[in-house]
Motif scaffolding. Sequence first.
Motif, PDB file in Angstrom:
ATOM      1  N   GLN A   1       0.826  -1.207   0.000  1.00 16.19           N
ATOM      2  CA  GLN A   1       0.000   0.000   0.000  1.00 16.19           C
ATOM      3  C   GLN A   1       0.861   1.259   0.000  1.00 16.19           C
ATOM      4  O   GLN A   1       0.598   2.203  -0.752  1.00 16.19           O
ATOM      5  N   ILE A   2       1.895   1.283   0.853  1.00 16.77           N
ATOM      6  CA  ILE A   2       2.803   2.435   0.884  1.00 16.77           C
ATOM      7  C   ILE A   2       3.554   2.550  -0.435  1.00 16.77           C
ATOM      8  O   ILE A   2       3.765   3.655  -0.965  1.00 16.77           O
ATOM      9  N   TYR A   3       3.960   1.411  -0.987  1.00 13.44           N
ATOM     10  CA  TYR A   3       4.656   1.392  -2.276  1.00 13.44           C
ATOM     11  C   TYR A   3       3.767   1.989  -3.371  1.00 13.44           C
ATOM     12  O   TYR A   3       4.226   2.808  -4.179  1.00 13.44           O
ATOM     13  N   SER A   4       2.499   1.595  -3.392  1.00 13.35           N
ATOM     14  CA  SER A   4       1.576   2.084  -4.415  1.00 13.35           C
ATOM     15  C   SER A   4       1.388   3.589  -4.301  1.00 13.35           C
ATOM     16  O   SER A   4       1.396   4.313  -5.313  1.00 13.35           O
ATOM     17  N   ALA A   5       1.202   4.076  -3.077  1.00  8.63           N
ATOM     18  CA  ALA A   5       1.048   5.517  -2.879  1.00  8.63           C
ATOM     19  C   ALA A   5       2.294   6.270  -3.328  1.00  8.63           C
ATOM     20  O   ALA A   5       2.204   7.343  -3.939  1.00  8.63           O
ATOM     21  N   SER A   6       3.450   5.698  -3.058  1.00  7.94           N
ATOM     22  CA  SER A   6       4.704   6.354  -3.447  1.00  7.94           C
ATOM     23  C   SER A   6       4.860   6.407  -4.955  1.00  7.94           C
ATOM     24  O   SER A   6       5.446   7.363  -5.491  1.00  7.94           O
ATOM     25  N   LEU A   7       4.352   5.403  -5.662  1.00 10.20           N
ATOM     26  CA  LEU A   7       4.408   5.442  -7.125  1.00 10.20           C
ATOM     27  C   LEU A   7       3.604   6.622  -7.668  1.00 10.20           C
ATOM     28  O   LEU A   7       4.014   7.267  -8.642  1.00 10.20           O
ATOM     29  N   ILE A   8       2.450   6.886  -7.054  1.00 10.21           N
ATOM     30  CA  ILE A   8       1.667   8.052  -7.478  1.00 10.21           C
ATOM     31  C   ILE A   8       2.446   9.340  -7.216  1.00 10.21           C
ATOM     32  O   ILE A   8       2.455  10.262  -8.050  1.00 10.21           O
ATOM     33  N   LEU A   9       3.116   9.396  -6.066  1.00 10.42           N
ATOM     34  CA  LEU A   9       3.907  10.589  -5.742  1.00 10.42           C
ATOM     35  C   LEU A   9       5.061  10.775  -6.725  1.00 10.42           C
ATOM     36  O   LEU A   9       5.391  11.905  -7.094  1.00 10.42           O
ATOM     37  N   VAL A  10       5.676   9.677  -7.141  1.00 10.21           N
ATOM     38  CA  VAL A  10       6.728   9.766  -8.153  1.00 10.21           C
ATOM     39  C   VAL A  10       6.147  10.299  -9.454  1.00 10.21           C
ATOM     40  O   VAL A  10       6.755  11.136 -10.138  1.00 10.21           O
ATOM     41  N   GLY A  11       4.941   9.829  -9.803  1.00  9.76           N
ATOM     42  CA  GLY A  11       4.302  10.290 -11.029  1.00  9.76           C
ATOM     43  C   GLY A  11       4.010  11.773 -11.022  1.00  9.76           C
ATOM     44  O   GLY A  11       4.304  12.488 -11.989  1.00  9.76           O
ATOM     45  N   VAL A  12       3.440  12.265  -9.915  1.00 11.93           N
ATOM     46  CA  VAL A  12       3.135  13.690  -9.857  1.00 11.93           C
ATOM     47  C   VAL A  12       4.420  14.507  -9.801  1.00 11.93           C
ATOM     48  O   VAL A  12       4.468  15.644 -10.304  1.00 11.93           O
TER      49      VAL A  12
ATOM     50  N   LEU B   1      10.642   8.436  -4.204  1.00 11.79           N
ATOM     51  CA  LEU B   1      11.442   7.395  -4.846  1.00 11.79           C
ATOM     52  C   LEU B   1      12.190   6.565  -3.804  1.00 11.79           C
ATOM     53  O   LEU B   1      12.321   5.338  -3.946  1.00 11.79           O
ATOM     54  N   GLY B   2      12.671   7.219  -2.743  1.00  8.91           N
ATOM     55  CA  GLY B   2      13.332   6.475  -1.683  1.00  8.91           C
ATOM     56  C   GLY B   2      12.391   5.505  -0.989  1.00  8.91           C
ATOM     57  O   GLY B   2      12.756   4.361  -0.688  1.00  8.91           O
ATOM     58  N   VAL B   3      11.150   5.932  -0.736  1.00 11.15           N
ATOM     59  CA  VAL B   3      10.167   5.039  -0.110  1.00 11.15           C
ATOM     60  C   VAL B   3       9.814   3.892  -1.047  1.00 11.15           C
ATOM     61  O   VAL B   3       9.577   2.762  -0.599  1.00 11.15           O
ATOM     62  N   VAL B   4       9.778   4.143  -2.357  1.00 14.76           N
ATOM     63  CA  VAL B   4       9.556   3.065  -3.331  1.00 14.76           C
ATOM     64  C   VAL B   4      10.622   1.985  -3.169  1.00 14.76           C
ATOM     65  O   VAL B   4      10.318   0.783  -3.122  1.00 14.76           O
ATOM     66  N   PHE B   5      11.884   2.393  -3.079  1.00 13.22           N
ATOM     67  CA  PHE B   5      12.976   1.424  -2.920  1.00 13.22           C
ATOM     68  C   PHE B   5      12.867   0.675  -1.589  1.00 13.22           C
ATOM     69  O   PHE B   5      13.044  -0.553  -1.536  1.00 13.22           O
ATOM     70  N   ILE B   6      12.584   1.399  -0.512  1.00  8.62           N
ATOM     71  CA  ILE B   6      12.536   0.777   0.819  1.00  8.62           C
ATOM     72  C   ILE B   6      11.394  -0.223   0.915  1.00  8.62           C
ATOM     73  O   ILE B   6      11.579  -1.352   1.386  1.00  8.62           O
ATOM     74  N   THR B   7      10.200   0.176   0.478  1.00 12.90           N
ATOM     75  CA  THR B   7       9.055  -0.742   0.571  1.00 12.90           C
ATOM     76  C   THR B   7       9.228  -1.950  -0.339  1.00 12.90           C
ATOM     77  O   THR B   7       8.762  -3.050  -0.021  1.00 12.90           O
TER      78      THR B   7
END
Length: 530
Positions: free
Chosen positions: A326-337, A394-400
């Motif tokens: 869930q955190i990974y998915s949210a972070s992908l949206i943040l990377v997109g924006v 992007l950092g949270v994407v890697f961590i999750t």
Amino acid sequence: MTNHSSSEYPTRGSAFFQPPTQLQKWGDTQILPHVNWGDLFFDLFYVAGAYNLATILKYDISWTGIFYFFATFGPVFSNFWLAKMNFDARFGIPDDVVHRCFEMLQLCALATAVLHIRPVKELSYPADYPETFLFCLANVFGIGHSILHYAEIRFVWVNGEEAAKRMAGRDVLRHSVKAILYCVATIYSGLLFYSDLGEKGTVYHTPMAITLIAWLLDPVLTYFLYIVFGGNGDIKSRSVPMNIDFVIHRYGEWTMLMLGESVLSLLIVNDSSASKGREFYTTFYVGMVSVILLQYLYFKSQPHSPDRHAMRRSRNAGICFSFANQIYSASLILVGVSYKLISTEYSSEYDTVDYETEGGDGHRLLGGSSSSYPEKLSTSERQSRIATLFGLALGVVFITLDIMIIAHNGFASSRDRCYCKAGKVQYIGIFVVVISRVLICAFIMTLSQYYYTPHVVAWLGLGTIVMQVSVRFLGKTYFPTKMVVHLVDGVKHKISLHSEESSEVWPNVTRPTVTQPCSVQVYLENEVEG
């Protein structure tokens, strides 16, 4: 786990109303169900959901914006998509009038929740705008849909085992606790808007804070109901197995949706080509390559078969994987924006929108919303915030992603891979594969402290993604995975990962077979050497 059709159970009901059907039993052979077009239609609502979620950060690049982003993302994901996936992985809904009408109500509730994901200016003023009230109310109906589904199984009927009723009872309790919180948020926000309780022009964060707490409480409730109070006895007598193949398939589709936000952010541009310069196109192609590599990175890191998945390894691992995803998915949206904001720096969008007015000029940017930025930031401050958002996301994407890998393999198995056959620690491998990941995450998450020029930030982001992909391949060389530890009925089993399919094949493909051949060998821990 073989799908069990309704023909295996006594015929009950009519075309108007029929009982749900348990899809598989413990010990059945794994079968991936056919594609459900209803699931794909259901996912379409999340295309707009991700689009509107990006709007929040588009017009408020601050910690307040991040707070409202997660306060809206979490409920829409867990109360609708995750709840539906968990149910569909265990039960089949009959094609009758009652359940189809019930399904339409769920989709209407989801559409209402997505429609009212609005910028911070509207959500933070519930006394002035009804968006907060309607968003909370839609989530109440979403949770109510799940409660009624499980209540039907628990108290009315089901084509399945007695364990299905026991499990449904716990799910009714879990969803009911969340429903109480969402009802409180709905009532409070409704009173603020429809009564004299709220003062116009005043910020009220409490309703959305309650929705955020309710979302974060969900994995805690799952842990206590299924693990702490669930006991370590016969799990099979009080729960229904999930079709893990179906779960892998649905999570893959969900990740594609979230990556799609990055693609949309890069492709939907309002300016004409004449206004775009070299920096814009550089940022555009760097962003596209980055998104493509993020897709590779995710699917390369996920298991190829259900026997390697966290949800089959243990209940703790399954809960950890679910929340990390869930955190990974949210972070992908943040990377997109973030990519959208970076590319916007090299277009005329900031010049064509009046951020200093309340409503802007109606220019459509992201999510179909006109600007509601309360003030226009300076260029350096705006770019610094964009770099901070991009680096942290992007950092949270890697961590999750690493957390999900550990959930799949197990911490003990991951730790044991750091030792060679002679029992010595592989220091070179640890530095190249483990420490390098930590350094990459630390660098990208503090990026704004060193650079915030937009195209430089995009290039550095691509560089860290390329390094992460390279580290994944180096990990296969230094730490080849031979087996993972699964916890089954309180007994540890070591499962060999040698199979007929190549471990180097990208798993983001559709295989033409119904069952996946796999020569998995299961041993008791004391029967495996080393």
